[in-house]
Design a protein around this motif. Structure first.
Motif, PDB file in Angstrom:
ATOM      1  N   PHE A  24      78.437  -0.756 -16.727  1.00 29.68           N
ATOM      2  CA  PHE A  24      77.206  -1.487 -16.459  1.00 29.68           C
ATOM      3  C   PHE A  24      77.068  -2.590 -17.503  1.00 29.68           C
ATOM      4  CE2 PHE A  24      76.456   2.113 -13.900  1.00 29.68           C
ATOM      5  CZ  PHE A  24      75.369   1.887 -13.081  1.00 29.68           C
ATOM      6  N   LEU A  26      74.233  -5.078 -18.573  1.00 29.26           N
ATOM      7  CA  LEU A  26      72.802  -5.198 -18.302  1.00 29.26           C
ATOM      8  C   LEU A  26      72.138  -6.181 -19.258  1.00 29.26           C
ATOM      9  CD1 LEU A  26      71.893  -1.429 -17.734  1.00 29.26           C
ATOM     10  CD2 LEU A  26      72.665  -3.133 -16.051  1.00 29.26           C
ATOM     11  N   THR A  32      62.753  -4.611 -15.774  1.00 31.68           N
ATOM     12  CA  THR A  32      63.944  -4.256 -15.004  1.00 31.68           C
ATOM     13  C   THR A  32      64.777  -3.168 -15.685  1.00 31.68           C
ATOM     14  OG1 THR A  32      65.345  -5.936 -16.046  1.00 31.68           O
ATOM     15  CG2 THR A  32      64.080  -6.607 -14.099  1.00 31.68           C
ATOM     16  N   VAL A  33      64.542  -2.931 -16.971  1.00 26.75           N
ATOM     17  CA  VAL A  33      65.387  -2.000 -17.720  1.00 26.75           C
ATOM     18  C   VAL A  33      65.233  -0.551 -17.241  1.00 26.75           C
ATOM     19  CG1 VAL A  33      65.874  -1.050 -20.011  1.00 26.75           C
ATOM     20  CG2 VAL A  33      65.501  -3.516 -19.728  1.00 26.75           C
ATOM     21  N   GLU A  36      67.089   0.089 -13.889  1.00 22.55           N
ATOM     22  CA  GLU A  36      68.532  -0.053 -14.026  1.00 22.55           C
ATOM     23  C   GLU A  36      69.132   1.116 -14.797  1.00 22.55           C
ATOM     24  OE1 GLU A  36      68.924  -4.902 -13.688  1.00 22.55           O
ATOM     25  OE2 GLU A  36      69.086  -3.974 -15.662  1.00 22.55           O
ATOM     26  N   VAL A  39      69.508   4.155 -12.668  1.00 22.11           N
ATOM     27  CA  VAL A  39      70.761   4.194 -11.916  1.00 22.11           C
ATOM     28  C   VAL A  39      71.865   4.799 -12.785  1.00 22.11           C
ATOM     29  CG1 VAL A  39      72.486   2.814 -10.705  1.00 22.11           C
ATOM     30  CG2 VAL A  39      70.067   2.183 -10.560  1.00 22.11           C
ATOM     31  N   VAL A  52      77.590   1.542 -20.790  1.00 26.02           N
ATOM     32  CA  VAL A  52      76.604   0.475 -20.653  1.00 26.02           C
ATOM     33  C   VAL A  52      76.837  -0.555 -21.753  1.00 26.02           C
ATOM     34  CG1 VAL A  52      74.161  -0.145 -20.687  1.00 26.02           C
ATOM     35  CG2 VAL A  52      74.891   1.999 -19.614  1.00 26.02           C
ATOM     36  N   VAL A 124      78.862  -2.870 -12.665  1.00 27.24           N
ATOM     37  CA  VAL A 124      77.515  -2.973 -12.095  1.00 27.24           C
ATOM     38  C   VAL A 124      76.702  -3.865 -13.018  1.00 27.24           C
ATOM     39  CG1 VAL A 124      75.500  -1.729 -11.247  1.00 27.24           C
ATOM     40  CG2 VAL A 124      77.757  -0.631 -11.183  1.00 27.24           C
ATOM     41  N   SER A 126      73.321  -6.548 -13.947  1.00 26.74           N
ATOM     42  CA  SER A 126      71.971  -7.012 -13.656  1.00 26.74           C
ATOM     43  C   SER A 126      72.053  -8.251 -12.773  1.00 26.74           C
ATOM     44  CB  SER A 126      71.225  -7.357 -14.954  1.00 26.74           C
ATOM     45  OG  SER A 126      71.058  -6.238 -15.780  1.00 26.74           O
ATOM     46  N   LEU A 146      72.549  -5.297  -9.328  1.00 27.20           N
ATOM     47  CA  LEU A 146      71.298  -4.550  -9.209  1.00 27.20           C
ATOM     48  C   LEU A 146      70.135  -5.519  -9.082  1.00 27.20           C
ATOM     49  CD1 LEU A 146      71.800  -1.832 -11.996  1.00 27.20           C
ATOM     50  CD2 LEU A 146      72.126  -1.575  -9.519  1.00 27.20           C
ATOM     51  N   PRO A 148      66.273  -5.085  -8.959  1.00 29.01           N
ATOM     52  CA  PRO A 148      65.160  -4.136  -9.048  1.00 29.01           C
ATOM     53  C   PRO A 148      63.813  -4.765  -8.704  1.00 29.01           C
ATOM     54  CG  PRO A 148      65.776  -4.852 -11.242  1.00 29.01           C
ATOM     55  CD  PRO A 148      66.674  -5.583 -10.282  1.00 29.01           C
ATOM     56  N   LEU A 224      66.767  -2.424  -5.264  1.00 27.00           N
ATOM     57  CA  LEU A 224      66.109  -1.201  -5.721  1.00 27.00           C
ATOM     58  C   LEU A 224      64.628  -1.218  -5.362  1.00 27.00           C
ATOM     59  CD1 LEU A 224      67.787  -0.841  -9.243  1.00 27.00           C
ATOM     60  CD2 LEU A 224      68.497   0.171  -7.072  1.00 27.00           C
TER      61      LEU A 224
END
Length: 433
Positions: A24, A26, A32-33, A36, A39, A52, A124, A126, A146, A148, A224
């Motif tokens: 991920f 991000l 948004t955190v 995410e 997930v 991450v 994955v 953001s 993602l 969200p 999301l």
């Protein structure tokens, strides 16, 4: 854990999928955190290997998920002070510089290094993590994005993003959508497209025609939220509504809170977790609740010191309270309209009073008001006007009924397996470029 071994996740569901490796990448965009990282947590709970890559500001929120953490220094100009931006042009430039193209070179560099080290099956990213997507594409690794919030890209049948517009009707309405969407895309491209293509060129990739094309190139765009909440248009084939993540942020998990004593209606006030120059707005909301026969619970979030708010006797002001708990006692939520707060409120079957500040908040507000689940007032409204809105929503059970009806669909989508089905359906790496 060996390949094919069964695990049981936190919800009690059995996973017999072969463990995969996920990276991920991000960005710290405040609200948004939590979704995410929700997930991330779900994949870890199902026995997958998850890393991450995120800014140092997210470290304390990443670690409780159980994922491995890589500290990222993406660069870029830093915090977007969007409350100071007065025109669509300045907002487009701010988004490009602070969220899209500005951090992209650093994101791409660090994501490429992480890919080379851990060899993920899937990256994955953001939705604004453009650099991470570029690195994945260059390394031949499939990537998902993602999203969200409500769907932001221009598509037929959906109103333009960020404008707070209801769905259009007829030929004039469709013309409105095309013209506004083209103008918004053009403004973003003016500031973001050339820098994005410069990064793509550095990684051996062809130029794209529009800034949004990088996001369009994802294996999956994972939205999301609930399709029942959004204004659904003609989505591209790789876009999926996979349900909202209702997790509370890590910084709110263990906070102690006490609602004011009594049995009058409880009004929860939940504004932005990042600073949006909203201290004065919080004060007017508190003053409004002080004039009503209600109990108020104001959560300021980490961006504002509760001591900055002068609370009436019937109002408690705290840094935070787990909203999943507070909403079980509440009768109404007053909010800035961030997607996370709005969707959790609806899932709890509660109506809303929304004072939207910017970003996607006007879009969320119109989706609430169109369904009759609440009202919207100006963020600059007087305490008296805010009090009237709160009293009107509390006094009319139709708002509660509409919120409960919409909330049933939201909660059902949140509990679905669609998200994990999509993430675990990745089939393998492409040929590196």
């Amino acid at each position: 854990m060996t390949a094919g071994e069964s695990t049981t996740d936190a919800a009690g569901a059995t996973n017999t999928t072969t463990p995969r490796t996920y990276l991920f990448t991000l960005t710290d965009a405040g609200g948004t955190v939590p979704p995410e990282l929700g997930v991330v947590r779900r994949l870890v709970d199902r026995g997958h290997r998850v890393t991450v890559l995120a800014e140092q500001s997210m470290a304390d929120q990443v670690r409780p998920t159980g994922a491995a953490y890589l500290s990222g220094d993406f660069g870029g100009p830093g915090e977007l002070r969007d409350w100071e931006l007065r025109s669509p042009t300045s907002m487009a430039r701010g988004m490009a510089d602070h969220m899209m193209s500005g951090p992209a070179p650093g994101q791409a560099r660090e994501t490429a290094s992480a890919i080379d080290a851990i060899h993920p099956d899937l990256v994955v990213a953001s939705a604004m993590g453009i650099g991470g997507m570029i690195a994945a594409e260059a390394r031949g690794v499939p990537f998902d994005a993602l999203i969200p919030n409500v769907y932001p890209l221009p598509v037929p049948g959906s109103p333009p993003f960020g404008m707070g517009l209801a769905p259009s009707h007829g030929s004039l309405g469709r013309l409105r959508d095309r013209v506004v969407s083209a103008g918004a895309t053009g403004m973003i491209d003016r500031y973001a497209l050339a820098p994005i293509n410069a990064v793509r060129r550095d990684y051996g990739l062809d130029a794209i025609e529009h800034s949004w094309d990088q996001l369009r190139g994802a294996r999956r765009q994972l939205i999301l939220t609930s399709a029942a909440f959004d204004f659904v248009g003609e989505l591209p084939q790789n876009a999926r509504y996979v349900g909202p993540i209702l997790d509370d942020p890590a910084w709110a998990a263990d906070q102690a809170w006490i609602a004011p004593a009594g049995d009058s209606p409880l009004v929860l006030v939940a504004m932005s977790s990042t600073f949006q120059n909203h201290v004065d707005c919080l004060q007017r909301i508190s003053d409004a609740l002080g004039s009503l026969p209600v109990r108020g619970l104001v959560t300021t979030g980490p961006a504002i010191d509760p001591d900055q708010i002068q609370a009436p006797a019937n109002v408690s002001v705290v840094v935070s309270a787990p909203h999943s708990e507070a909403m079980r006692q509440a009768d109404l939520v007053v909010t800035h309209g961030g997607h996370g707060t709005v969707i959790k409120t609806l899932a709890a079957g509660l109506p809303l009073v929304i004072l939207h500040h910017g970003r996607d908040q006007a879009d969320n507000a119109v989706r609430v008001t169109t369904r009759g689940a609440g009202v919207a007032v100006s963020r600059r409204a007087s305490a008296e006007k805010i009090a009237r809105a709160v009293a009107d929503v509390l006094g009319d059970p139709a708002y509660r009924r509409a919120a409960e009806e919409l909330g049933e669909a939201v909660a059902r989508d949140a509990a679905s397996s669609a998200l994990l089905d999509e993430l675990e359906g990745v089939t393998g790496r492409a040929t590196p470029r």
